[in-house]
Design an enzyme around this catalytic site. Structure first.
Site, mmCIF file in Angstrom:
data_model
loop_
_atom_site.group_PDB
_atom_site.id
_atom_site.type_symbol
_atom_site.label_atom_id
_atom_site.label_comp_id
_atom_site.label_asym_id
_atom_site.label_seq_id
_atom_site.Cartn_x
_atom_site.Cartn_y
_atom_site.Cartn_z
ATOM 1 N N HIS A 1 0.913 -1.130 -0.480
ATOM 2 C CA HIS A 1 -0.041 0.259 -0.200
ATOM 3 C C HIS A 1 1.189 1.326 0.110
ATOM 4 O O HIS A 1 0.913 2.345 -0.966
ATOM 5 C CB HIS A 1 -0.956 -0.007 0.773
ATOM 6 C CG HIS A 1 -2.443 -1.007 1.047
ATOM 7 N ND1 HIS A 1 -2.044 -1.827 2.242
ATOM 8 C CD2 HIS A 1 -2.728 -1.359 0.480
ATOM 9 C CE1 HIS A 1 -3.140 -2.873 2.463
ATOM 10 N NE2 HIS A 1 -3.569 -2.446 1.171
ATOM 11 N N LYS B 1 -17.187 -6.890 8.463
ATOM 12 C CA LYS B 1 -16.102 -7.440 8.210
ATOM 13 C C LYS B 1 -15.000 -6.920 9.479
ATOM 14 O O LYS B 1 -14.906 -5.324 9.732
ATOM 15 C CB LYS B 1 -15.301 -6.789 6.925
ATOM 16 C CG LYS B 1 -14.965 -7.846 6.170
ATOM 17 C CD LYS B 1 -13.705 -8.363 5.125
ATOM 18 C CE LYS B 1 -13.076 -6.897 4.952
ATOM 19 N NZ LYS B 1 -12.241 -7.335 3.211
ATOM 20 N N ARG C 1 -1.800 -5.936 -8.530
ATOM 21 C CA ARG C 1 -0.441 -7.023 -7.951
ATOM 22 C C ARG C 1 -0.226 -8.041 -9.118
ATOM 23 O O ARG C 1 0.993 -8.648 -9.633
ATOM 24 C CB ARG C 1 -1.016 -7.316 -6.139
ATOM 25 C CG ARG C 1 -0.809 -7.081 -5.681
ATOM 26 C CD ARG C 1 -1.511 -7.508 -4.224
ATOM 27 N NE ARG C 1 -2.939 -7.459 -4.719
ATOM 28 C CZ ARG C 1 -3.960 -7.652 -3.360
ATOM 29 N NH1 ARG C 1 -3.082 -8.402 -2.532
ATOM 30 N NH2 ARG C 1 -5.019 -8.183 -3.401
ATOM 31 N N SER D 1 -2.683 -7.702 3.474
ATOM 32 C CA SER D 1 -2.575 -7.336 4.697
ATOM 33 C C SER D 1 -3.833 -8.663 5.469
ATOM 34 O O SER D 1 -3.072 -9.223 6.796
ATOM 35 C CB SER D 1 -4.441 -5.711 5.134
ATOM 36 O OG SER D 1 -3.556 -5.144 4.965
#
Ligand code: PNS
Length: 168
Positions: free
Chosen positions: A26, A50, A99, A136
């Site tokens: 990030h 979440k 990514r 993460s």
């Protein structure tokens, strides 16, 4: 006198995410965006379904600490649609890291939805290959089982992870 009070339009972009917690991946994207735009807004988007490892305020504090050196990054949370965050702050561009090809399908859907909703553009930045496997979730899983994540997150985040997981 600020550039805006002189009638100059600042170029703004947003880097959105959950940032639970912020990783070196990030940080790389935010740092690169901060070189391309006058102001980069980091939006910690709140997803009530979440439960995170870190509270939203803790995530914001960590992001502020690790982006302070860039000098043009503003960090806040938002509950709602990303396009509304952008509209309220006059932000025309979303910057996202890609990514791998596996990111592309979902990111493309979101980019097209956001553009259709409000005209906001999404710019994709190829992730630094050093971080192409990084998320993460993986950081939390590895750290939770006692694995070494020191090379994957900023030192402030490593400290926060260790404290949260009861390792100090
Ligand atoms: O770090 P993440 O969890 O991959 O980030 C995803 C995020 C927060 C950027 C995305 O879920 C989002 O933009 N959420 C805000 C709500 C919204 O605007 N949803 C419609 C997306 S088209």
């Amino acid at each position: 006198m600020t550039p805006e009070s002189e009638g100059l339009q600042l170029r703004r972009a947003v880097c959105p995410g959950s940032f639970d917690p912020i990783t070196n991946g990030h940080l790389d994207i935010i740092s690169r965006a901060s070189r391309l735009y006058d102001v980069v807004h980091v939006a910690v988007m709140i997803n009530q379904s979440k439960k995170g490892l870190f509270e939203v305020e803790e995530r914001i504090e960590l992001i502020r600490e690790v982006t302070a050196e860039f000098g043009n990054v503003e960090v806040e949370s938002f509950h709602g649609l990303l396009v509304d965050f952008c509209k309220q702050r006059d932000i025309p561009a979303i910057v996202k890291g890609l990514r791998a090809v596996s990111d592309f399908d979902y990111e493309l859907q979101m980019a097209q939805m956001n553009n259709g909703l409000s005209g906001v553009e999404t710019l994709f930045v190829p992730t630094n290959p050093t971080y192409s496997f990084l998320s993460s979730s993986l950081v939390k899983e590895v750290a939770n089982w006692g694995g070494d994540v020191a090379h994957l997150v900023p030192p402030q985040v490593l400290g926060a992870l260790n404290r949260r997981l009861g390792r100090t």
